[in-house]
Design a protein around this motif. Structure first.
Motif, PDB file in Angstrom:
ATOM      1  N   TYR A 258     -11.749  -0.086   6.902  1.00 21.18           N
ATOM      2  CA  TYR A 258     -10.535  -0.530   7.593  1.00 21.18           C
ATOM      3  C   TYR A 258     -10.183  -1.973   7.200  1.00 21.18           C
ATOM      4  CZ  TYR A 258     -11.242   3.098  11.312  1.00 21.18           C
ATOM      5  OH  TYR A 258     -11.399   4.237  12.036  1.00 21.18           O
TER       6      TYR A 258
ATOM      7  N   LYS B 264     -13.453   7.204  11.632  1.00 21.22           N
ATOM      8  CA  LYS B 264     -12.898   7.907  10.469  1.00 21.22           C
ATOM      9  C   LYS B 264     -13.791   7.846   9.235  1.00 21.22           C
ATOM     10  CE  LYS B 264      -7.852   7.973  10.456  1.00 21.22           C
ATOM     11  NZ  LYS B 264      -6.684   7.201   9.991  1.00 21.22           N
TER      12      LYS B 264
ATOM     13  N   GLN C 287      -5.741   3.275  -6.604  1.00 23.15           N
ATOM     14  CA  GLN C 287      -6.886   3.456  -5.706  1.00 23.15           C
ATOM     15  C   GLN C 287      -7.452   4.847  -6.007  1.00 23.15           C
ATOM     16  OE1 GLN C 287      -5.997   4.045  -1.556  1.00 23.15           O
ATOM     17  NE2 GLN C 287      -8.023   3.379  -0.876  1.00 23.15           N
TER      18      GLN C 287
ATOM     19  N   ALA D 133      -0.631   4.387  -1.470  1.00 16.11           N
ATOM     20  CA  ALA D 133      -1.487   5.426  -2.051  1.00 16.11           C
ATOM     21  C   ALA D 133      -1.585   6.674  -1.182  1.00 16.11           C
ATOM     22  CB  ALA D 133      -2.879   4.860  -2.307  1.00 16.11           C
ATOM     23  N   GLY D 134      -1.082   6.566   0.044  1.00 17.68           N
ATOM     24  CA  GLY D 134      -1.215   7.693   0.977  1.00 17.68           C
ATOM     25  C   GLY D 134      -0.530   8.943   0.442  1.00 17.68           C
TER      26      GLY D 134
ATOM     27  N   TYR E 200       2.841  -2.157   4.132  1.00 13.73           N
ATOM     28  CA  TYR E 200       2.720  -0.708   3.971  1.00 13.73           C
ATOM     29  C   TYR E 200       4.052  -0.163   3.471  1.00 13.73           C
ATOM     30  CZ  TYR E 200      -1.457  -0.773   6.999  1.00 13.73           C
ATOM     31  OH  TYR E 200      -2.690  -1.005   7.538  1.00 13.73           O
TER      32      TYR E 200
ATOM     33  N   GLU F 277      -9.237   0.060  16.183  1.00 10.69           N
ATOM     34  CA  GLU F 277      -8.495   1.295  15.918  1.00 10.69           C
ATOM     35  C   GLU F 277      -8.557   2.199  17.149  1.00 10.69           C
ATOM     36  OE1 GLU F 277      -6.544   2.086  13.050  1.00 10.69           O
ATOM     37  OE2 GLU F 277      -6.808  -0.062  13.214  1.00 10.69           O
TER      38      GLU F 277
ATOM     39  N   LEU G  63       0.836  -1.212   0.000  1.00  9.22           N
ATOM     40  CA  LEU G  63       0.000   0.000   0.000  1.00  9.22           C
ATOM     41  C   LEU G  63       0.865   1.254   0.000  1.00  9.22           C
ATOM     42  CD1 LEU G  63      -2.876  -0.900   2.507  1.00  9.22           C
ATOM     43  CD2 LEU G  63      -2.591  -1.499   0.084  1.00  9.22           C
TER      44      LEU G  63
ATOM     45  N   TYR H  67      -1.730   3.635  17.574  1.00  8.28           N
ATOM     46  CA  TYR H  67      -1.770   2.390  16.800  1.00  8.28           C
ATOM     47  C   TYR H  67      -3.063   1.635  17.102  1.00  8.28           C
ATOM     48  CZ  TYR H  67       3.213   2.771  15.648  1.00  8.28           C
ATOM     49  OH  TYR H  67       4.422   3.173  15.161  1.00  8.28           O
ATOM     50  N   GLY H  68      -3.484   0.793  16.140  1.00 11.90           N
ATOM     51  CA  GLY H  68      -4.603  -0.101  16.395  1.00 11.90           C
ATOM     52  C   GLY H  68      -4.189  -1.120  17.453  1.00 11.90           C
TER      53      GLY H  68
ATOM     54  N   ASN I 165      -1.006  -3.148  16.354  1.00 14.05           N
ATOM     55  CA  ASN I 165      -1.008  -3.594  14.955  1.00 14.05           C
ATOM     56  C   ASN I 165       0.071  -2.851  14.171  1.00 14.05           C
ATOM     57  OD1 ASN I 165      -1.715  -4.514  12.396  1.00 14.05           O
ATOM     58  ND2 ASN I 165      -3.351  -2.982  12.149  1.00 14.05           N
TER      59      ASN I 165
ATOM     60  N   GLN J 191      -8.978   7.794  -1.640  1.00 12.47           N
ATOM     61  CA  GLN J 191      -8.440   7.175  -0.426  1.00 12.47           C
ATOM     62  C   GLN J 191      -9.515   6.996   0.627  1.00 12.47           C
ATOM     63  OE1 GLN J 191      -4.682   9.721  -0.560  1.00 12.47           O
ATOM     64  NE2 GLN J 191      -4.338   8.043   0.879  1.00 12.47           N
ATOM     65  N   GLN J 192     -10.033   5.787   0.660  1.00 11.37           N
ATOM     66  CA  GLN J 192     -11.137   5.524   1.581  1.00 11.37           C
ATOM     67  C   GLN J 192     -10.743   4.521   2.647  1.00 11.37           C
ATOM     68  OE1 GLN J 192     -15.172   5.844  -0.508  1.00 11.37           O
ATOM     69  NE2 GLN J 192     -13.948   4.638  -1.916  1.00 11.37           N
ATOM     70  N   GLY J 193      -9.469   4.396   2.897  1.00 14.50           N
ATOM     71  CA  GLY J 193      -9.019   3.508   3.964  1.00 14.50           C
ATOM     72  C   GLY J 193      -8.224   2.319   3.452  1.00 14.50           C
ATOM     73  N   THR J 194      -7.578   1.643   4.406  1.00 16.49           N
ATOM     74  CA  THR J 194      -6.662   0.564   4.036  1.00 16.49           C
ATOM     75  C   THR J 194      -7.379  -0.640   3.417  1.00 16.49           C
ATOM     76  OG1 THR J 194      -6.756  -0.104   6.356  1.00 16.49           O
ATOM     77  CG2 THR J 194      -4.817   1.139   5.677  1.00 16.49           C
TER      78      THR J 194
HETATM   79  C1  UD1 Z   1      -2.984   1.691  10.208  1.00 16.20           C
HETATM   80  C2  UD1 Z   1      -3.832   0.601  10.870  1.00 16.20           C
HETATM   81  C3  UD1 Z   1      -3.513   0.556  12.372  1.00 16.20           C
HETATM   82  C4  UD1 Z   1      -2.036   0.315  12.558  1.00 16.20           C
HETATM   83  C5  UD1 Z   1      -1.216   1.347  11.809  1.00 16.20           C
HETATM   84  C6  UD1 Z   1       0.252   0.952  11.833  1.00 16.20           C
HETATM   85  C7  UD1 Z   1      -5.911   0.470   9.632  1.00 16.20           C
HETATM   86  C8  UD1 Z   1      -7.359   0.810   9.609  1.00 16.20           C
HETATM   87  N1  UD1 Z   1      -5.232   0.884  10.680  1.00 16.20           N
HETATM   88  O1  UD1 Z   1      -3.394   2.935  10.732  1.00 16.20           O
HETATM   89  O2  UD1 Z   1      -4.244  -0.479  12.998  1.00 16.20           O
HETATM   90  O3  UD1 Z   1      -1.710   0.330  13.940  1.00 16.20           O
HETATM   91  O4  UD1 Z   1      -1.616   1.441  10.428  1.00 16.20           O
HETATM   92  O5  UD1 Z   1       1.059   1.959  11.281  1.00 16.20           O
HETATM   93  O6  UD1 Z   1      -5.448  -0.187   8.720  1.00 16.20           O
HETATM   94  N2  UD1 Z   1      -3.259   3.786   2.495  1.00 16.20           N
HETATM   95  C9  UD1 Z   1      -3.698   3.693   1.206  1.00 16.20           C
HETATM   96  N3  UD1 Z   1      -4.972   4.083   0.915  1.00 16.20           N
HETATM   97  C10 UD1 Z   1      -5.832   4.546   1.870  1.00 16.20           C
HETATM   98  C11 UD1 Z   1      -5.358   4.644   3.192  1.00 16.20           C
HETATM   99  C12 UD1 Z   1      -4.074   4.250   3.476  1.00 16.20           C
HETATM  100  O7  UD1 Z   1      -2.958   3.262   0.313  1.00 16.20           O
HETATM  101  O8  UD1 Z   1      -6.992   4.870   1.512  1.00 16.20           O
HETATM  102  C13 UD1 Z   1      -1.892   3.342   2.791  1.00 16.20           C
HETATM  103  C14 UD1 Z   1      -0.982   4.459   3.244  1.00 16.20           C
HETATM  104  O9  UD1 Z   1      -0.236   4.963   2.134  1.00 16.20           O
HETATM  105  C15 UD1 Z   1      -0.055   3.740   4.224  1.00 16.20           C
HETATM  106  C16 UD1 Z   1      -0.911   2.630   4.796  1.00 16.20           C
HETATM  107  O10 UD1 Z   1      -1.957   2.431   3.877  1.00 16.20           O
HETATM  108  O11 UD1 Z   1       1.070   3.158   3.551  1.00 16.20           O
HETATM  109  C17 UD1 Z   1      -1.463   2.928   6.200  1.00 16.20           C
HETATM  110  O12 UD1 Z   1      -2.346   4.019   6.172  1.00 16.20           O
HETATM  111  P1  UD1 Z   1      -2.487   5.041   7.369  1.00 16.20           P
HETATM  112  O13 UD1 Z   1      -3.548   6.029   7.025  1.00 16.20           O
HETATM  113  O14 UD1 Z   1      -1.142   5.556   7.734  1.00 16.20           O
HETATM  114  O15 UD1 Z   1      -3.046   4.112   8.529  1.00 16.20           O
HETATM  115  P2  UD1 Z   1      -2.945   4.362  10.093  1.00 16.20           P
HETATM  116  O16 UD1 Z   1      -4.002   5.345  10.497  1.00 16.20           O
HETATM  117  O17 UD1 Z   1      -1.558   4.665  10.464  1.00 16.20           O
END
Ligand code: UD1
Ligand code: MG
Length: 456
Positions: free
Chosen positions: A203, A199, A74, A13-14, A107, A160, A11, A144-145, A175, A77-80
């Protein structure tokens, strides 16, 4: 891992807004390599059959950095969970939806993850868990989660931080974000993930509770905090770099190099150091440097894309740029810059020189202040210096030019034509002496000055 089919979804896309940068976060560098490539390289050790990188719209530069791996975009950006779903099409048919195959989610902003830890996660999958999460116990669990375990120690859910109650926030097992999921289950679990949370996002972490609800086994593999450091800001990046460098310095010393002041030596991701190498204080390695056994790098050197031969001596204060090859026992001294040039065995450039686009034969001696004039404003040209040649101090070698074996150039010469073997070339103004002229000059000038004073 042998006998276990694995695909990777990375992942990336952030937006990385906290980096405050025009460059996507995952292209910022750790040990000279983009963050996204660190995670990719760790995954490569598992020999996955596919690896898909999820990027945001317009992130062509990230796509170029991860090529030839395919990217999936993606759209929003609607979450992981939504981000992993973006890779679904690219992975269609992977593992034929079998429970025996694994999709590993990584990640891109978690670059320190190691292949051994990933292998332990695959082993936990092979032992029967459908979802394996990499957990860790951070000094400060912050946001962190949290990993919620059941009475038997099995993973029950990930909550979360923003959605957790006080009791859940008190859990210190967190997590990391890395997950290994059954390829046969991942997509249908993700299809069931909703966005009714603090959020309003989809998730990935919700798949644990969903899988448990189906009676599937979920497990936690624990890793070290330093391995799962997430990078969100430039401060995080500097902290990760410090952790990486500390580990690399320790490895260099364990492998038989002496680091006089380890804390000031900066390695790159691909630096190779032999045995009995000594590295002085404040030495910086860019990418692509190899240092053979017994070489010495004195203090304050900057090296980039260079091969240093056995027993060679470099610095202090040397700058070696890409394409430099320093031969066995050769010496490059202070304030010498070498670029795209080969110094043969035992050759010496000890002081204040620029040696660029050159071939210097074995045992040749480059005098202080020598400059290879390699650029005519349009093109670069080569300089060839034969074995055992002696280049006098402050020689300008105007390339393309050749100095033959055993030839000598006189100090201060500007060499524009080839110098045959064993000859001496001198190219400078003739030496003339006007005896007593300095004294006469001073006397004349003193008289002129006195006359002017009198005039007022
Ligand atoms: C996430 C976890 C959390 C964990 C933490 C560890 C979830 C819901 N939560 O939270 O449990 O403790 O990571 O660091 O997964 N990304 C996308 N597209 C999106 C959103 C995110 O590609 O729509 C990518 C980001 O680029 C990044 C990764 O996913 O590489 C994590 O996203 P981030 O928003 O940083 O998650 P956290 O809130 O940190
Ligand atoms: Mg994060």
């Amino acid at each position: 891992m042998a006998g276990h089919e694995t695909a990777v979804v990375l992942l990336a896309a952030g937006k990385g807004t906290r980096m405050k940068s025009d460059l996507p976060k995952v292209l910022h560098r750790l040990a000279g390599k983009p963050l996204v490539n660190h995670a990719l390289d760790a995954a490569a050790a598992l020999a996955p059959s596919q690896c898909v990188v999820v990027v945001g719209p317009g992130m062509e530069d990230v796509a170029a950095a991860v090529a030839p791996h395919p990217v999936a975009v993606q759209a929003k950006q609607q979450g992981t969970g939504d981000a992993v779903l973006a890779a679904r099409e690219a992975l269609s048919g992977f593992g034929d939806g079998s429970d025996g195959a694994t999709i590993l989610v990584l990640y891109a902003d978690t670059p320190m993850i190691g292949p051994d830890t990933l292998a332990r996660m695959i082993a936990a999958r092979q032992a029967g868990a459908q979802v394996v999460v990499l957990g860790f116990r951070p000094q400060d669990p912050a946001e962190y989660g949290r990993l919620v375990l059941d009475g038997s120690g099995a993973l029950e859910a990930i909550v979360e931080y923003r959605d957790a109650d006080e009791a859940q926030r008190a859990i210190n097992l967190c997590n990391s974000g890395v997950m290994a999921v059954s390829a046969g289950r991942l997509w249908e679990l993700l299809d069931r993930v909703g966005n009714d949370n603090a959020k309003g996002e989809y998730y990935l972490t919700d798949i644990v509770a969903l899988a448990r609800g189906d009676g599937a086994g979920c497990a936690v593999v624990e890793g070290e905090e330093r391995e799962v450091l997430g990078i969100n800001s430039r401060n995080d990046l500097a902290a990760a770099e410090a952790v990486w460098q500390t580990a690399r310095r320790a490895r260099a010393m364990a492998d038989g190099a002496t680091l006089i002041d380890p804390a000031t030596v900066w390695f790159a991701h691909d630096t190779e150091i032999g045995r009995d190498v000594t590295i002085g204080p404040s030495v910086f390695f860019g990418s692509g440097v190899t240092v053979a056994d017994g070489a010495e790098i004195h203090a304050f050197c900057h090296l980039d894309g260079v091969a240093i031969g056995p027993g060679a001596s470099v610095g202090p204060f040397a700058r070696l740029r890409p394409g430099a090859k320093i031969g066995e026992g050769a010496r490059v001294g202070n304030f010498v810059e070498v670029k795209n040039a080969v110094l043969g065995a035992g050759a010496k450039a000890n002081h204040l020189s620029y040696v660029g686009d050159s071939d210097v034969g074995a045992g040749a001696n480059i005098g202080a202040g020598t400059i290879t004039c390699n650029y005519d404003g349009y093109l670069k040209h080569r300089t060839e210096i034969g074995e055992g040649a002696f280049i006098g101090s402050n020689t300008a070698l105007v390339a393309p030019v050749r100095v033959g074996k055993g030839a000598i150039t006189g100090a201060g010469s500007t060499i524009t034509k080839d110098v045959p073997e064993d000859s001496i070339a001198v190219s400078r103004g003739r030496h003339s002496v006007l005896e007593g002229a300095a004294k006469a000059y001073r006397e004349r000038k003193s008289r002129e000055k006195a006359a002017r004073k009198k005039e007022g």
